[in-house]
Design an enzyme around this catalytic site. Structure first.
Site, PDB file in Angstrom:
ATOM      1  CD  GLU A   1      44.248  31.692  40.264  1.00 21.51           C
ATOM      2  OE1 GLU A   1      44.543  31.256  39.130  1.00 21.51           O
ATOM      3  OE2 GLU A   1      44.434  31.035  41.301  1.00 21.51           O
TER       4      GLU A   1
ATOM      5  CE1 TYR B   1      46.003  25.284  44.069  1.00 21.77           C
ATOM      6  CE2 TYR B   1      46.021  27.529  43.250  1.00 21.77           C
ATOM      7  CZ  TYR B   1      45.335  26.364  43.535  1.00 21.77           C
ATOM      8  OH  TYR B   1      43.984  26.290  43.299  1.00 21.77           O
TER       9      TYR B   1
ATOM     10  CD  GLU C   1      41.489  28.638  42.660  1.00 24.39           C
ATOM     11  OE1 GLU C   1      42.575  28.080  42.369  1.00 24.39           O
ATOM     12  OE2 GLU C   1      40.768  29.212  41.841  1.00 24.39           O
TER      13      GLU C   1
END
Length: 479
Positions: A173, A304, A379
């Protein structure tokens, strides 16, 4: 509900699909002063009053440094086939330059050996935000030399572990490292300089390219080199031209600034236009784009929640709802004319809307952006207010539903032609959640922060069953 997501329809994955979990060094290791390790920017930041919730820090974290064998055994018991972890740069190379400290490398050698002994495939991330403090003191990521220091570090770790680790990730990231660290200041090192943040983004891109070359020069050719991007799914509030332009601006700042040079060898021209009042981009030197644009073996995607944006209403007021912490300074240089909106739907404890369609959309975008490039979801996960029941069990049905929805979206992308080869749940363990301290629990395994005892939550048991069978269990199958 689409048929592919119906509870009555088994969701089955290819037999070679990797079922993993992910962590990062500063969030779990502790032992910050052992075996030659020196402070990183997160040690400094978390010990600065007012920077983290409750003044909490990672000095002990969840003590993985001393408990790694138990943690690996726990992964094996759950049936995981892969584990993504990061290396603490200042544990390996304390000043960010010069020779390695072998005691630091030895910890990772032991960890890799333990994983392999349990049949778990290690995936190494070289940088997960913990820059050695001495490099920050010398200018940090806005300083061009930091990219060359990273390449030196990559070579050291590649030579030490490349004979046993096949999967490598240069950066995790880089958007967060550049813009939360140097623009909004909610992450270490806590600087609030928009021009420096854009320069940091370029240096991180350069570090990825130089680091990729260094890894390939120091490891067997069979090894895979990737990076993990937290690419945003940016949606316009309406189809009005102003809202579409706002979405393009955020897409450039979230995505194009990294995948442009890394995948295609060029920054978006619209990015230059949007930021021309902040910088002239003269820090991009001749030859840089060629150094950055190294062929990748795979791409890691972290997801996310999606972003919903519009052009700013001159009369609108209130906090910026971009989900990236509270600050008077924006992490979006040149985008003060963009408003972020809270997307509708259920939310996690982070306030992030749960939307598996965004993950499918992201995967399909990069299937088009980089055809033929294998993808890993490096992730994906959710924070909830998990607590043990009177019998000591931790039941988290919300997380099970979250995982089922997102894994079903991954499987749907595979059916639609995407080459997705694995999924790394974030996170294996409850841990130090950066500026939120220990108040947000992302782990599939509950950690009592007083005793450091580990207890698999019901989501860990559910995910373990998925890993062992290659098929998603029913959401209510674990009580």
């Amino acid at each position: 509900m689409p048929e592919s997501e119906s509870p009555a329809t088994p969701v089955t994955f290819p037999p070679t699909f990797l079922w993993g979990a992910a962590t990062s060094a500063y969030q779990i290791e502790g032992a910050v002063r052992e075996d030659g390790r020196t402070p990183s920017i997160w040690d400094t930041f978390s010990h600065t009053p007012g920077k983290t919730a409750g003044g909490e820090h990672g000095d002990i974290a969840v003590d993985h440094y001393h408990r790694y064998r138990d943690d690996v055994a726990l992964m094996a018991d759950l049936g995981l086939t892969a584990y993504r972890f990061s290396i603490s740069w200042s544990r390996v190379q304390p000043t960010g330059r010069g020779p390695a400290v072998q005691r630091g490398l030895d910890f990772y050698r032991r960890l890799v050996d333990e994983l392999l002994a349990h049949g778990i495939k290690p995936a190494v991330t070289l940088y997960h935000w913990d820059l050695p403090q001495e490099l920050e003191d010398a200018g940090g990521w806005p300083e061009r030399d930091t990219a060359y220091r990273f390449a030196e570090y990559a070579q050291i770790v590649g030579e030490a572990l490349g004979d046993r680790v096949e999967q490598w990730i240069t950066l995790n990231e880089p958007w967060c490292a550049a813009f939360l660290g140097y623009a909004s200041g909610v992450h270490a090192p806590g600087r609030t300089d928009p021009a420096a943040s854009l320069k940091a983004a370029h240096t991180l891109n350069l570090a990825h390219g130089l680091g990729t070359s260094a890894l390939r020069a120091s490891m067997p050719a069979r090894n895979s080199v990737a990076l993990s991007l937290n690419s945003s799914v940016v949606r316009p509030f309406s189809r009005d031209a102003a809202d579409l332009a706002a979405a393009q601006k955020i897409d450039d700042l979230a995505n194009g600034i990294f995948h442009g040079p890394i995948l295609h060898g060029a920054y978006p021209q619209t990015l230059f236009t949007a930021t021309e009042l902040i910088t002239d981009w003269s820090f991009v030197e001749d030859g840089d784009l060629a150094l950055i644009n190294q062929p990748l073996d795979a791409l890691g995607l972290n997801y996310y929640t999606p972003a919903l944006v519009s052009a700013t209403d001159a009369e609108a007021a209130g906090p910026r709802a971009d989900g990236h912490g509270s600050s008077d300074h924006s992490p979006w240089p040149g985008a003060d004319d963009v408003t972020f909106h809270q997307t509708p739907g259920e939310r996690t404890e982070m306030g992030w809307t749960i939307d598996p369609t965004g993950l499918h959309e992201l995967i399909m975008r990069y299937t088009r952006e980089a055809p033929g490039l294998p993808i890993y979801i490096t992730e994906n996960g959710a924070a909830y207010d998990d607590k043990p029941d009177p019998d000591g069990r931790v039941h988290d049905p919300e997380r099970i539903a979250y995982l089922h929805g997102h894994l079903a979206a991954v499987r749907r992308a595979i059916a639609d032609g995407a080459d997705v080869r694995g999924y790394y749940l974030w996170s294996l363990l409850d841990n130090f959640e950066w500026a939120y301290g220990y108040e947000k629990r992302f782990g599939a395994v509950y950690v009592d922060y007083t005793t450091l005892e580990r207890t698999p939550k019901s989501s860990a048991l559910w995910y373990g069953r998925a890993a062992r069978t290659g098929t998603l269990p029913e959401v209510q199958s674990i009580q």
